[in-house]
Scaffold this motif. Sequence first.
Motif, short mmCIF file in Angstrom:
data_model
loop_
_atom_site.label_atom_id
_atom_site.label_comp_id
_atom_site.label_asym_id
_atom_site.label_seq_id
_atom_site.Cartn_x
_atom_site.Cartn_y
_atom_site.Cartn_z
N GLY A 93 35.59 47.57 -39.70
CA GLY A 93 36.38 47.83 -40.90
C GLY A 93 35.83 48.83 -41.90
O GLY A 93 36.48 49.10 -42.91
N ALA A 94 34.64 49.37 -41.65
CA ALA A 94 34.07 50.34 -42.59
C ALA A 94 34.86 51.65 -42.53
O ALA A 94 34.95 52.27 -41.46
CB ALA A 94 32.60 50.60 -42.27
N ALA A 95 35.41 52.07 -43.65
CA ALA A 95 36.20 53.30 -43.70
C ALA A 95 35.29 54.46 -44.09
O ALA A 95 35.19 54.83 -45.27
CB ALA A 95 37.34 53.16 -44.69
N VAL A 96 34.58 55.02 -43.11
CA VAL A 96 33.64 56.11 -43.36
C VAL A 96 33.88 57.24 -42.37
O VAL A 96 34.44 57.02 -41.29
CB VAL A 96 32.18 55.63 -43.27
N THR A 97 33.44 58.43 -42.75
CA THR A 97 33.64 59.62 -41.93
C THR A 97 32.34 60.40 -41.82
O THR A 97 31.66 60.64 -42.82
CB THR A 97 34.71 60.55 -42.57
N ASN A 98 31.99 60.78 -40.60
CA ASN A 98 30.86 61.67 -40.36
C ASN A 98 31.30 63.07 -40.76
O ASN A 98 32.18 63.66 -40.12
CB ASN A 98 30.48 61.62 -38.88
N ILE A 99 30.69 63.62 -41.81
CA ILE A 99 31.10 64.95 -42.30
C ILE A 99 30.09 66.03 -41.94
O ILE A 99 30.36 67.21 -42.18
CB ILE A 99 31.33 64.94 -43.82
N ALA A 100 28.94 65.66 -41.36
CA ALA A 100 27.96 66.66 -40.93
C ALA A 100 26.95 66.01 -40.01
O ALA A 100 26.30 65.03 -40.40
CB ALA A 100 27.25 67.29 -42.13
N GLN A 101 26.80 66.54 -38.81
CA GLN A 101 25.85 66.02 -37.83
C GLN A 101 24.57 66.83 -37.93
O GLN A 101 24.40 67.84 -37.25
CB GLN A 101 26.45 66.10 -36.42
N ILE A 102 23.67 66.40 -38.82
CA ILE A 102 22.47 67.19 -39.11
C ILE A 102 21.56 67.29 -37.89
O ILE A 102 21.07 68.37 -37.55
CB ILE A 102 21.72 66.61 -40.31
N ILE A 148 25.53 62.80 -41.91
CA ILE A 148 25.92 62.50 -43.28
C ILE A 148 27.30 61.84 -43.24
O ILE A 148 28.25 62.39 -42.68
CB ILE A 148 25.97 63.78 -44.14
N TRP A 149 27.39 60.66 -43.85
CA TRP A 149 28.63 59.89 -43.86
C TRP A 149 29.21 59.85 -45.26
O TRP A 149 28.47 59.73 -46.25
CB TRP A 149 28.38 58.47 -43.35
N ALA A 150 30.53 59.94 -45.33
CA ALA A 150 31.24 59.90 -46.61
C ALA A 150 32.29 58.79 -46.57
O ALA A 150 32.65 58.29 -45.50
CB ALA A 150 31.91 61.25 -46.88
N ASP A 151 32.76 58.42 -47.73
CA ASP A 151 33.81 57.41 -47.87
C ASP A 151 35.14 58.03 -47.44
O ASP A 151 35.64 58.95 -48.09
CB ASP A 151 33.87 56.95 -49.33
N ALA A 152 35.72 57.55 -46.35
CA ALA A 152 36.94 58.14 -45.80
C ALA A 152 38.12 58.05 -46.77
O ALA A 152 38.93 58.99 -46.87
CB ALA A 152 37.29 57.46 -44.48
N GLU A 153 38.22 56.94 -47.48
CA GLU A 153 39.35 56.78 -48.40
C GLU A 153 39.23 57.71 -49.59
O GLU A 153 40.24 58.27 -50.06
CB GLU A 153 39.43 55.31 -48.84
N ARG A 154 38.02 57.92 -50.07
CA ARG A 154 37.82 58.85 -51.18
C ARG A 154 38.08 60.29 -50.74
O ARG A 154 38.63 61.09 -51.50
CB ARG A 154 36.41 58.73 -51.75
N LEU A 155 37.69 60.62 -49.52
CA LEU A 155 37.96 61.96 -49.01
C LEU A 155 39.46 62.25 -49.02
O LEU A 155 39.90 63.37 -49.32
CB LEU A 155 37.43 62.12 -47.58
N PRO A 167 37.08 54.87 -31.63
CA PRO A 167 37.12 54.92 -33.10
C PRO A 167 38.32 55.72 -33.58
O PRO A 167 38.88 56.54 -32.83
CB PRO A 167 35.80 55.64 -33.45
N PRO A 168 38.74 55.52 -34.82
CA PRO A 168 39.88 56.27 -35.35
C PRO A 168 39.55 57.74 -35.54
O PRO A 168 38.39 58.14 -35.55
CB PRO A 168 40.15 55.58 -36.70
N GLU A 169 40.60 58.56 -35.71
CA GLU A 169 40.38 59.99 -35.90
C GLU A 169 39.57 60.28 -37.15
O GLU A 169 38.90 61.32 -37.24
CB GLU A 169 41.73 60.71 -35.98
N THR A 170 39.61 59.38 -38.11
CA THR A 170 38.87 59.59 -39.36
C THR A 170 37.38 59.35 -39.22
O THR A 170 36.63 59.52 -40.17
CB THR A 170 39.41 58.64 -40.46
N ALA A 171 36.91 58.97 -38.03
CA ALA A 171 35.49 58.67 -37.83
C ALA A 171 34.62 59.91 -37.98
O ALA A 171 33.44 59.81 -38.32
CB ALA A 171 35.26 58.02 -36.47
N TYR A 172 35.19 61.08 -37.70
CA TYR A 172 34.44 62.30 -37.97
C TYR A 172 35.39 63.43 -38.31
O TYR A 172 36.57 63.42 -37.93
CB TYR A 172 33.52 62.68 -36.80
N SER A 173 34.87 64.42 -39.04
CA SER A 173 35.66 65.58 -39.42
C SER A 173 34.74 66.77 -39.62
O SER A 173 33.69 66.66 -40.27
CB SER A 173 36.43 65.32 -40.72
N ASN A 174 35.13 67.92 -39.06
CA ASN A 174 34.38 69.16 -39.27
C ASN A 174 34.91 69.97 -40.45
O ASN A 174 34.40 71.05 -40.74
CB ASN A 174 34.42 70.01 -38.00
#
Length: 392
Positions: free
Chosen positions: A119-128, A248-255, A351-358
Amino acid sequence: MALISRHGRGAAALTGTAIAALALAGCTASAEDTTDDATGSSEAPAELTPVSVQLQWLTQAQFACYYAAADQGYYEEEGLEVEIIPGAVDIVPIDVLTSGGADFAVSWVPKVLGAIEQGAAVTNIAQIFERSGTTQVAFKDSGITSAADFAGKSIGSWGYGNEWELIAGMQANGVTLDDLAGGSTVQQAFDMNAFIAGDIDAAQAMTYNEYAQVLETVNPDTGELYTADDLIVIDWNDEGTAMLQDAIWADAERLASDEDYAATATSFVKGTIKGCVYAKDEPQAAADIVTAAGSTLGTSHQLWMTNEVNKLIFPSTSGVGHINEDQWDSTVAMALDTVNPEGATIITTEPPETAYSNEYVDAALEELKAEGVDVMGEGFEPIEVTLNEGGE
């Protein structure tokens, strides 16, 4: 200057409310007055946006990108006042992020995939980290040359979600947990003491940390430090079971709902990548920055860690932080297939599509390229680091 929080292991005892308060307690600084070139009039000072990031572990050069970005003013250049919050064994970065205790978090992908399914709504926004730093280390006289030789052996693991590459590597070689000595992995402390004492045949070790701990130890048979020639290193990158690590993970809902937060995500990623480039070009200076930020690691160990972390980032195949689809898909596939000691896989569904974003990292990369920053590091060459006894 950007803020650097030095909670250390004591942070493990904090309540969620206290962590949240600390994470959001950054000061807001003002930039210098700017002048309108056309009118000559002075504008009001621009305020920096306070941002906090929860690290996965203690202050050390694993996170040199962030500390260098703070120290060198790269975050401030992007309009940010960044507080860096060290982790501890009892702190789960994604929990801190989703509870509002930090704006961003650094964590390994397989660990977070399980949280997303829960249930964690987070998104990988950068794979360092583009490469995995996890290995299994054995002495050459152990009879171990690959994961296929683990049957009947004492195999160490830290647990806490760090064991998945090891288990995947065993499965790929036809070895089950029941095949190990004692019928499972041995709970390994976050050091190499049990391995050096002979209590563990093959120990979990990060290239940038625990592996170096062995090389900083005196071999009682020779009176000299152990060398790479004394060891067998099983690298999961070579074995085909490496999984994506520091992201780096961000809050998907805030994004999705907060344009300012989405813009801040790009700015934070951009500043961090500049910190990575600095650590690549100035490894000794980056190591010194991390030490000054509160790390207790020895001087040679810190430099070793900086150098080894650089190898996990550079050279980059598609720009530092860009999430390669094939690596993501491989990690997800192993998360669906790798079985833990309780007989469960990391995740049971895609995982949902929101799990990562470039979207955010690619925007940052385009800006950096336009500014002439080398985000690929094609000519990267690691330095030679001499480890001293105890890492001093």
